[in-house]
Design a protein around this motif. Structure first.
Motif, PDB file in Angstrom:
ATOM      1  N   MET A   1      50.914 -55.770  13.906  1.00  0.00           N
ATOM      2  CA  MET A   1      50.152 -56.689  12.850  1.00  0.00           C
ATOM      3  C   MET A   1      51.378 -57.406  12.286  1.00  0.00           C
ATOM      4  O   MET A   1      52.252 -57.004  11.900  1.00  0.00           O
ATOM      5  CB  MET A   1      49.589 -55.952  11.949  1.00  0.00           C
ATOM      6  N   ALA A   2      51.228 -58.763  12.089  1.00  0.00           N
ATOM      7  CA  ALA A   2      52.358 -59.703  11.889  1.00  0.00           C
ATOM      8  C   ALA A   2      52.287 -59.683  10.346  1.00  0.00           C
ATOM      9  O   ALA A   2      51.113 -59.932   9.688  1.00  0.00           O
ATOM     10  CB  ALA A   2      52.284 -60.843  12.449  1.00  0.00           C
ATOM     11  N   THR A   3      53.387 -59.918   9.784  1.00  0.00           N
ATOM     12  CA  THR A   3      53.238 -60.087   8.107  1.00  0.00           C
ATOM     13  C   THR A   3      53.194 -61.481   7.870  1.00  0.00           C
ATOM     14  O   THR A   3      53.952 -62.175   8.378  1.00  0.00           O
ATOM     15  CB  THR A   3      54.532 -59.384   7.526  1.00  0.00           C
ATOM     16  N   ARG A   8      52.668 -58.228   2.316  1.00  0.00           N
ATOM     17  CA  ARG A   8      53.709 -57.695   1.915  1.00  0.00           C
ATOM     18  C   ARG A   8      55.036 -58.167   2.274  1.00  0.00           C
ATOM     19  O   ARG A   8      54.985 -58.646   3.330  1.00  0.00           O
ATOM     20  CB  ARG A   8      53.621 -56.052   1.801  1.00  0.00           C
ATOM     21  N   THR A   9      56.108 -57.897   1.459  1.00  0.00           N
ATOM     22  CA  THR A   9      57.462 -58.405   2.111  1.00  0.00           C
ATOM     23  C   THR A   9      57.796 -57.523   3.028  1.00  0.00           C
ATOM     24  O   THR A   9      57.965 -56.202   2.556  1.00  0.00           O
ATOM     25  CB  THR A   9      58.379 -58.660   0.746  1.00  0.00           C
ATOM     26  N   PRO A  10      58.200 -57.783   4.137  1.00  0.00           N
ATOM     27  CA  PRO A  10      58.696 -56.854   5.095  1.00  0.00           C
ATOM     28  C   PRO A  10      60.006 -56.168   4.526  1.00  0.00           C
ATOM     29  O   PRO A  10      60.716 -56.912   3.811  1.00  0.00           O
ATOM     30  CB  PRO A  10      58.975 -57.672   6.331  1.00  0.00           C
ATOM     31  N   VAL A  11      60.050 -54.942   4.888  1.00  0.00           N
ATOM     32  CA  VAL A  11      61.292 -54.083   4.168  1.00  0.00           C
ATOM     33  C   VAL A  11      62.617 -54.862   4.916  1.00  0.00           C
ATOM     34  O   VAL A  11      63.473 -54.951   3.975  1.00  0.00           O
ATOM     35  CB  VAL A  11      61.095 -52.672   4.745  1.00  0.00           C
ATOM     36  N   LYS A 147      57.799 -67.253  11.525  1.00  0.00           N
ATOM     37  CA  LYS A 147      56.871 -66.014  11.389  1.00  0.00           C
ATOM     38  C   LYS A 147      55.918 -66.034  10.114  1.00  0.00           C
ATOM     39  O   LYS A 147      55.005 -65.195  10.064  1.00  0.00           O
ATOM     40  CB  LYS A 147      57.362 -64.540  11.535  1.00  0.00           C
ATOM     41  N   GLY A 148      56.108 -66.889   9.328  1.00  0.00           N
ATOM     42  CA  GLY A 148      55.182 -67.239   8.050  1.00  0.00           C
ATOM     43  C   GLY A 148      55.504 -66.218   7.144  1.00  0.00           C
ATOM     44  O   GLY A 148      54.864 -66.145   5.863  1.00  0.00           O
ATOM     45  N   VAL A 149      56.840 -65.455   7.031  1.00  0.00           N
ATOM     46  CA  VAL A 149      57.356 -64.664   6.044  1.00  0.00           C
ATOM     47  C   VAL A 149      57.658 -65.578   4.807  1.00  0.00           C
ATOM     48  O   VAL A 149      57.348 -64.841   3.495  1.00  0.00           O
ATOM     49  CB  VAL A 149      58.416 -63.794   6.555  1.00  0.00           C
TER      50      VAL A 149
END
Length: 151
Positions: A1-3, A8-11, A147-149
């Motif tokens: 699943m893409a963030t 949530r902010t990816p680790v 990626k939209g982060v």
């Protein structure tokens, strides 16, 4: 699943962002100590090397190389902060930092005069490591934006 930016902010963003903040903070500290002409700083960084020789060598850089150094370190610090804030402007700050690193360090690589400590051992490879890290941070932030982060 893409963030996404709403998730949530990816680790990995926190890890890269904090390490980038520390790394670029060290670069900014080096820049400030050099501009303040702190000879004790140079004595601790390069024992046995005359600090005034190092400062004279740096002073001999053309203004575009010295400006590149400034854009490199401060762009990296701002980019790190913007990355932790998940701002899309981190990409631009890191690209500016990369361009600055290439200009400033490229001049140093192409003109290997000055104190031997700056061109032997760690001093010989450090410019390449700095440029590689700046390129990684520009790539990483661009990829995170794609990626939209980043918002």
């Amino acid at each position: 699943m893409a963030t996404t930016a709403q998730g949530r902010t990816p680790v990995h963003l926190w890890i890269v962002g904090i390490l980038a903040l520390i790394w670029n903070g060290i670069g900014c500290y080096d820049y400030v100590m050099t501009r303040m002409r702190d000879t004790h700083y140079f004595e601790s960084m390069m024992p046995g090397t005359d600090p005034n020789e190092v400062l004279a060598y740096i002073d001999s850089f053309p203004v575009w190389a010295q400006s590149g150094w400034a854009f490199g370190v401060w762009g990296g610090l701002i980019g790190s902060i913007l990355l932790l804030m998940r701002s899309r402007y981190a990409v631009w700050a890191f690209v500016l930092s990369l361009i600055g690193a290439v200009l400033g360090l490229g001049y140093q690589i192409a003109n290997p005069g000055g104190p031997a400590a700056m061109h032997e051992g760690a001093g010989a490879v450090m410019p390449y490591i700095i440029i590689a890290i700046a390129a990684f941070l520009a790539w990483y932030s661009w990829n995170a934006q794609k990626k939209g982060v980043l918002r």
